[in-house]
Write a protein that holds these residues in place. Structure first.
Motif, PDB file in Angstrom:
ATOM      1  N   ARG A 103       0.837  -1.209   0.000  1.00 25.11           N
ATOM      2  CA  ARG A 103       0.000   0.000   0.000  1.00 25.11           C
ATOM      3  C   ARG A 103       0.869   1.256   0.000  1.00 25.11           C
ATOM      4  N   VAL A 104       1.922   1.254   0.793  1.00 24.63           N
ATOM      5  CA  VAL A 104       2.821   2.409   0.848  1.00 24.63           C
ATOM      6  C   VAL A 104       3.433   2.661  -0.526  1.00 24.63           C
ATOM      7  N   LEU A 105       3.927   1.609  -1.156  1.00 23.73           N
ATOM      8  CA  LEU A 105       4.591   1.773  -2.450  1.00 23.73           C
ATOM      9  C   LEU A 105       3.639   2.225  -3.551  1.00 23.73           C
ATOM     10  N   LYS A 106       2.344   1.961  -3.397  1.00 26.51           N
ATOM     11  CA  LYS A 106       1.360   2.402  -4.394  1.00 26.51           C
ATOM     12  C   LYS A 106       0.975   3.871  -4.213  1.00 26.51           C
ATOM     13  N   HIS A 107       1.427   4.471  -3.125  1.00 30.31           N
ATOM     14  CA  HIS A 107       1.071   5.869  -2.870  1.00 30.31           C
ATOM     15  C   HIS A 107       1.690   6.754  -3.945  1.00 30.31           C
ATOM     16  N   GLN A 108       0.942   7.770  -4.359  1.00 24.15           N
ATOM     17  CA  GLN A 108       1.394   8.677  -5.408  1.00 24.15           C
ATOM     18  C   GLN A 108       2.723   9.374  -5.075  1.00 24.15           C
ATOM     19  N   PHE A 109       3.084   9.453  -3.797  1.00 21.13           N
ATOM     20  CA  PHE A 109       4.360  10.055  -3.405  1.00 21.13           C
ATOM     21  C   PHE A 109       5.539   9.373  -4.101  1.00 21.13           C
ATOM     22  N   PHE A 110       5.419   8.044  -4.312  1.00 19.20           N
ATOM     23  CA  PHE A 110       6.522   7.293  -4.901  1.00 19.20           C
ATOM     24  C   PHE A 110       6.459   7.194  -6.423  1.00 19.20           C
ATOM     25  N   ALA A 117       7.138  -2.271 -13.365  1.00 17.12           N
ATOM     26  CA  ALA A 117       7.436  -3.320 -14.351  1.00 17.12           C
ATOM     27  C   ALA A 117       8.855  -3.859 -14.199  1.00 17.12           C
ATOM     28  N   SER A 118       9.754  -3.039 -13.680  1.00 13.22           N
ATOM     29  CA  SER A 118      11.135  -3.499 -13.528  1.00 13.22           C
ATOM     30  C   SER A 118      11.455  -3.992 -12.115  1.00 13.22           C
ATOM     31  N   GLU A 119      10.465  -3.994 -11.228  1.00 11.35           N
ATOM     32  CA  GLU A 119      10.695  -4.461  -9.864  1.00 11.35           C
ATOM     33  C   GLU A 119      10.659  -5.982  -9.808  1.00 11.35           C
TER      34      GLU A 119
END
Length: 154
Positions: A103-110, A117-119
């Motif tokens: 959820r944190v990584l989906k935040h628009q801040f990031f 796709a490259s993760e």
């Protein structure tokens, strides 16, 4: 600190939130001499946890001081609003309501720095059973040399 060894990934989210806040404050958010003072610092900044949370997690002996907490925007006036929202969501008393890493990584801040796709995605859970073995110093040296060799080849 309060749950006596019963913890989940939420404790890692809490730790990441503490580190994240240090980027903005340039010092530990809950700076203290010992665990009792640290608990007091957490309570001053987040506010006293509700009685229902204390009961749900069986935090016996918690002596709350009825703090209302301090808004992260006050603590970090120059922080991006997205960063403030993340801190609010990961530095929660109740581990069940903390945001997950996904959820944190989906935040628009990031968004400006993420390239999903490259993760790399792990295909299976990490196996920690190796921690139950007790290798000799010689075996540890061999394992370390092997790991360094594997790393250098990749």
């Amino acid at each position: 600190m309060l749950s006596k060894g019963r913890y989940s990934k939420a404790v890692d989210i809490w730790a990441a939130g503490c580190i994240f806040s240090e980027f903005y404050g340039r010092r530990p958010l809950f700076l203290s001499r010992d665990s009792l003072q640290q608990l007091h610092e957490i309570e001053k900044k987040l506010g006293t946890p509700s009685r229902s949370i204390q009961v749900r997690y069986n935090w016996q002996g918690f002596k709350g001081n009825c703090y209302t907490g301090t808004d992260f925007k006050v603590l970090f006036p120059f922080a991006h609003n997205g960063a403030i929202e993340i801190m609010d969501k990961v530095l929660e008393w109740d581990p069940s309501t903390r945001w997950t890493v996904e959820r944190v990584l989906k935040h628009q801040f990031f968004n400006p720095v993420r390239h999903p796709a490259s993760e790399i995605k792990c295909s299976k859970l990490f196996d920690f059973t190796f921690e139950n073995s007790h290798p000799s110093l010689r075996q540890l040296k061999t394992l370390l040399e092997s790991e360094v060799g594997n790393f250098n080849r990749s």
